[in-house]
Design an enzyme around this catalytic site. Structure first.
Site, PDB file in Angstrom:
ATOM      1  N   HIS A   1      29.222  60.924 -25.051  1.00  0.00           N
ATOM      2  CA  HIS A   1      28.282  61.029 -23.937  1.00  0.00           C
ATOM      3  C   HIS A   1      28.948  61.399 -22.617  1.00  0.00           C
ATOM      4  O   HIS A   1      28.259  61.773 -21.667  1.00  0.00           O
ATOM      5  CB  HIS A   1      27.469  59.750 -23.816  1.00  0.00           C
ATOM      6  CG  HIS A   1      26.468  59.601 -24.929  1.00  0.00           C
ATOM      7  ND1 HIS A   1      25.541  60.578 -25.221  1.00  0.00           N
ATOM      8  CD2 HIS A   1      26.268  58.608 -25.828  1.00  0.00           C
ATOM      9  CE1 HIS A   1      24.809  60.191 -26.250  1.00  0.00           C
ATOM     10  NE2 HIS A   1      25.226  59.008 -26.639  1.00  0.00           N
TER      11      HIS A   1
ATOM     12  N   GLU B   1      34.083  62.155 -36.279  1.00  0.00           N
ATOM     13  CA  GLU B   1      32.828  62.123 -37.013  1.00  0.00           C
ATOM     14  C   GLU B   1      32.366  63.551 -37.244  1.00  0.00           C
ATOM     15  O   GLU B   1      32.412  64.383 -36.338  1.00  0.00           O
ATOM     16  CB  GLU B   1      31.760  61.359 -36.216  1.00  0.00           C
ATOM     17  CG  GLU B   1      32.052  59.891 -36.055  1.00  0.00           C
ATOM     18  CD  GLU B   1      30.947  59.156 -35.332  1.00  0.00           C
ATOM     19  OE1 GLU B   1      30.913  57.916 -35.391  1.00  0.00           O
ATOM     20  OE2 GLU B   1      30.092  59.827 -34.696  1.00  0.00           O
TER      21      GLU B   1
ATOM     22  N   ARG C   1      29.619  68.180 -33.551  1.00  0.00           N
ATOM     23  CA  ARG C   1      28.376  68.586 -34.206  1.00  0.00           C
ATOM     24  C   ARG C   1      28.337  70.091 -34.452  1.00  0.00           C
ATOM     25  O   ARG C   1      28.990  70.855 -33.768  1.00  0.00           O
ATOM     26  CB  ARG C   1      27.171  68.178 -33.352  1.00  0.00           C
ATOM     27  CG  ARG C   1      26.838  66.691 -33.421  1.00  0.00           C
ATOM     28  CD  ARG C   1      25.632  66.370 -32.579  1.00  0.00           C
ATOM     29  NE  ARG C   1      25.178  64.999 -32.782  1.00  0.00           N
ATOM     30  CZ  ARG C   1      24.255  64.634 -33.673  1.00  0.00           C
ATOM     31  NH1 ARG C   1      23.705  65.554 -34.447  1.00  0.00           N
ATOM     32  NH2 ARG C   1      23.890  63.376 -33.774  1.00  0.00           N
TER      33      ARG C   1
ATOM     34  N   THR D   1      22.558  60.090 -34.450  1.00  0.00           N
ATOM     35  CA  THR D   1      22.562  59.900 -35.905  1.00  0.00           C
ATOM     36  C   THR D   1      21.535  58.841 -36.285  1.00  0.00           C
ATOM     37  O   THR D   1      21.555  57.728 -35.772  1.00  0.00           O
ATOM     38  CB  THR D   1      23.955  59.481 -36.389  1.00  0.00           C
ATOM     39  OG1 THR D   1      24.912  60.432 -35.933  1.00  0.00           O
ATOM     40  CG2 THR D   1      23.995  59.425 -37.904  1.00  0.00           C
TER      41      THR D   1
ATOM     42  N   HIS E   1      26.714  51.710 -34.340  1.00  0.00           N
ATOM     43  CA  HIS E   1      25.461  52.388 -34.008  1.00  0.00           C
ATOM     44  C   HIS E   1      24.521  51.422 -33.306  1.00  0.00           C
ATOM     45  O   HIS E   1      24.034  50.455 -33.888  1.00  0.00           O
ATOM     46  CB  HIS E   1      24.740  52.995 -35.203  1.00  0.00           C
ATOM     47  CG  HIS E   1      23.742  54.043 -34.775  1.00  0.00           C
ATOM     48  ND1 HIS E   1      24.104  55.320 -34.410  1.00  0.00           N
ATOM     49  CD2 HIS E   1      22.408  53.994 -34.601  1.00  0.00           C
ATOM     50  CE1 HIS E   1      23.037  56.026 -34.064  1.00  0.00           C
ATOM     51  NE2 HIS E   1      21.988  55.221 -34.155  1.00  0.00           N
TER      52      HIS E   1
ATOM     53  N   GLU F   1      31.684  52.756 -42.858  1.00  0.00           N
ATOM     54  CA  GLU F   1      31.210  52.293 -41.565  1.00  0.00           C
ATOM     55  C   GLU F   1      29.740  51.909 -41.739  1.00  0.00           C
ATOM     56  O   GLU F   1      28.906  52.756 -42.062  1.00  0.00           O
ATOM     57  CB  GLU F   1      31.350  53.354 -40.479  1.00  0.00           C
ATOM     58  CG  GLU F   1      30.856  52.845 -39.130  1.00  0.00           C
ATOM     59  CD  GLU F   1      31.161  53.768 -37.962  1.00  0.00           C
ATOM     60  OE1 GLU F   1      30.502  53.637 -36.919  1.00  0.00           O
ATOM     61  OE2 GLU F   1      32.081  54.604 -38.099  1.00  0.00           O
TER      62      GLU F   1
ATOM     63  N   HIS G   1      32.254  63.024 -32.146  1.00  0.00           N
ATOM     64  CA  HIS G   1      31.443  63.681 -33.171  1.00  0.00           C
ATOM     65  C   HIS G   1      31.359  65.167 -32.835  1.00  0.00           C
ATOM     66  O   HIS G   1      30.735  65.547 -31.845  1.00  0.00           O
ATOM     67  CB  HIS G   1      30.048  63.046 -33.194  1.00  0.00           C
ATOM     68  CG  HIS G   1      29.166  63.568 -34.290  1.00  0.00           C
ATOM     69  ND1 HIS G   1      27.939  63.002 -34.586  1.00  0.00           N
ATOM     70  CD2 HIS G   1      29.303  64.598 -35.172  1.00  0.00           C
ATOM     71  CE1 HIS G   1      27.386  63.654 -35.584  1.00  0.00           C
ATOM     72  NE2 HIS G   1      28.192  64.642 -35.956  1.00  0.00           N
TER      73      HIS G   1
ATOM     74  N   ASN H   1      33.498  55.649 -28.575  1.00  0.00           N
ATOM     75  CA  ASN H   1      32.964  56.991 -28.734  1.00  0.00           C
ATOM     76  C   ASN H   1      32.706  57.591 -27.347  1.00  0.00           C
ATOM     77  O   ASN H   1      31.972  57.007 -26.548  1.00  0.00           O
ATOM     78  CB  ASN H   1      31.661  56.939 -29.542  1.00  0.00           C
ATOM     79  CG  ASN H   1      31.130  58.312 -29.893  1.00  0.00           C
ATOM     80  OD1 ASN H   1      31.002  59.166 -29.033  1.00  0.00           O
ATOM     81  ND2 ASN H   1      30.808  58.521 -31.158  1.00  0.00           N
TER      82      ASN H   1
ATOM     83  N   ARG I   1      26.663  70.255 -29.162  1.00  0.00           N
ATOM     84  CA  ARG I   1      25.850  69.817 -28.020  1.00  0.00           C
ATOM     85  C   ARG I   1      26.636  68.989 -27.009  1.00  0.00           C
ATOM     86  O   ARG I   1      26.248  68.883 -25.870  1.00  0.00           O
ATOM     87  CB  ARG I   1      24.648  68.995 -28.496  1.00  0.00           C
ATOM     88  CG  ARG I   1      25.006  67.646 -29.083  1.00  0.00           C
ATOM     89  CD  ARG I   1      23.781  66.835 -29.431  1.00  0.00           C
ATOM     90  NE  ARG I   1      23.019  67.443 -30.515  1.00  0.00           N
ATOM     91  CZ  ARG I   1      22.054  66.804 -31.170  1.00  0.00           C
ATOM     92  NH1 ARG I   1      21.717  65.575 -30.816  1.00  0.00           N
ATOM     93  NH2 ARG I   1      21.418  67.387 -32.153  1.00  0.00           N
TER      94      ARG I   1
ATOM     95  N   ARG J   1      25.412  70.214 -17.030  1.00  0.00           N
ATOM     96  CA  ARG J   1      25.549  71.149 -15.912  1.00  0.00           C
ATOM     97  C   ARG J   1      26.386  72.372 -16.279  1.00  0.00           C
ATOM     98  O   ARG J   1      26.539  73.284 -15.465  1.00  0.00           O
ATOM     99  CB  ARG J   1      26.188  70.431 -14.716  1.00  0.00           C
ATOM    100  CG  ARG J   1      25.317  69.370 -14.082  1.00  0.00           C
ATOM    101  CD  ARG J   1      24.091  69.968 -13.397  1.00  0.00           C
ATOM    102  NE  ARG J   1      24.457  70.768 -12.241  1.00  0.00           N
ATOM    103  CZ  ARG J   1      24.527  70.303 -11.003  1.00  0.00           C
ATOM    104  NH1 ARG J   1      24.247  69.026 -10.749  1.00  0.00           N
ATOM    105  NH2 ARG J   1      24.859  71.096 -10.002  1.00  0.00           N
TER     106      ARG J   1
END
Length: 237
Positions: A10, A70, A45, A101, A191, A151, A43, A7, A49, A18
């Site tokens: 991040h 996701e 969203r 999540t 997770h 999952e 993901h 994933n 974000r 920034r």
């Protein structure tokens, strides 16, 4: 041999902090695949974000392994998925105020809404995975609505503070994985998994894929993304 999905949310989180263009999730995706990962997970969203719509479109163009999207189980997201055509859609619960999540879908008590999205995606040629707690009732519900995968949410296992608690959660994951496999569902897990706690779960033959993000991206700050992915790949395989 279990597969590894990485994933890269991040990476986008750091970019959005920034408001610039670096680090680029697309470059991260290329490095992740070169390092031997079996797929990419992102993901999208509602509040955008981290991963943006443009990221998703470009990732579909460059990912050569597997792209797992996701998303929340709603019509707007389903429309995006049908346009992008990821290799797999994983339906997850989503709340705006959560940091990440926080739990699995309650498939058993929201069957009609989730069934609608699963059917819509399946008719569009996209298999679905349902992100659920390691509960036998949730596994049975996922099977009834025609999901291709589940999952298993490993959050409680990952966050266990005592060995007894970890043992209890490991047993719940074990039994859920066995039932899902028996019912013909593909079994993924993810997770909160780290380089330390994934080892025990990697011994479960029913789990075909581990989807891991935060710990790999955090490790990459120290050793580089390619090395971080290779280290995790060795552990799950």
């Amino acid at each position: 041999m279990a597969r590894l999905g990485v994933n890269i949310d991040h990476v986008a989180t750091l970019r959005q902090a920034r408001g610039g263009t670096d680090p680029d999730p697309l470059t991260a995706a290329i490095l992740v695949e070169l390092a031997g990962a079996d797929g990419l997970v992102v993901h999208l969203r509602e509040d955008r974000r981290h991963i943006q719509d443009r990221d998703l479109t470009m990732l579909r163009e460059i990912v050569r392994t597997k792209l797992d999207l996701e998303m929340a189980a709603d019509d707007a997201m389903a429309k995006i998925a049908l346009s992008i055509k990821p290799d797999l859609v994983t339906l997850v619960p989503e709340r705006r105020q959560e940091l990440t999540t926080e739990g699995g879908l309650d498939v058993a008590n929201h069957r009609d809404r989730i069934q609608k999205i699963v059917d819509l995606l399946r008719d569009g040629g996209i298999p679905t995975s349902l992100f659920v707690e390691p509960s036998l009732d949730q596994i049975k519900a996922a099977h009834k609505i025609g999901a291709a995968y589940v999952e298993l949410h490993t959050g409680r296992y990952s966050n266990a503070k005592r060995s007894k608690e970890e043992d209890e959660e490991f047993e719940a994951i074990t039994q859920a994985a066995k039932l899902a496999y028996k019912l013909g569902l593909g079994v993924n897990a993810g997770h909160g998994l780290t380089y330390k706690n994934v080892k025990r779960l990697a011994k479960l033959p029913e789990i075909v894929e581990f989807n891991i993000g935060h710990s790999i991206i955090a490790r990459s700050v120290m050793v580089g993304l390619v090395q971080a992915v290779r280290e995790m790949k060795e552990l799950v395989a």
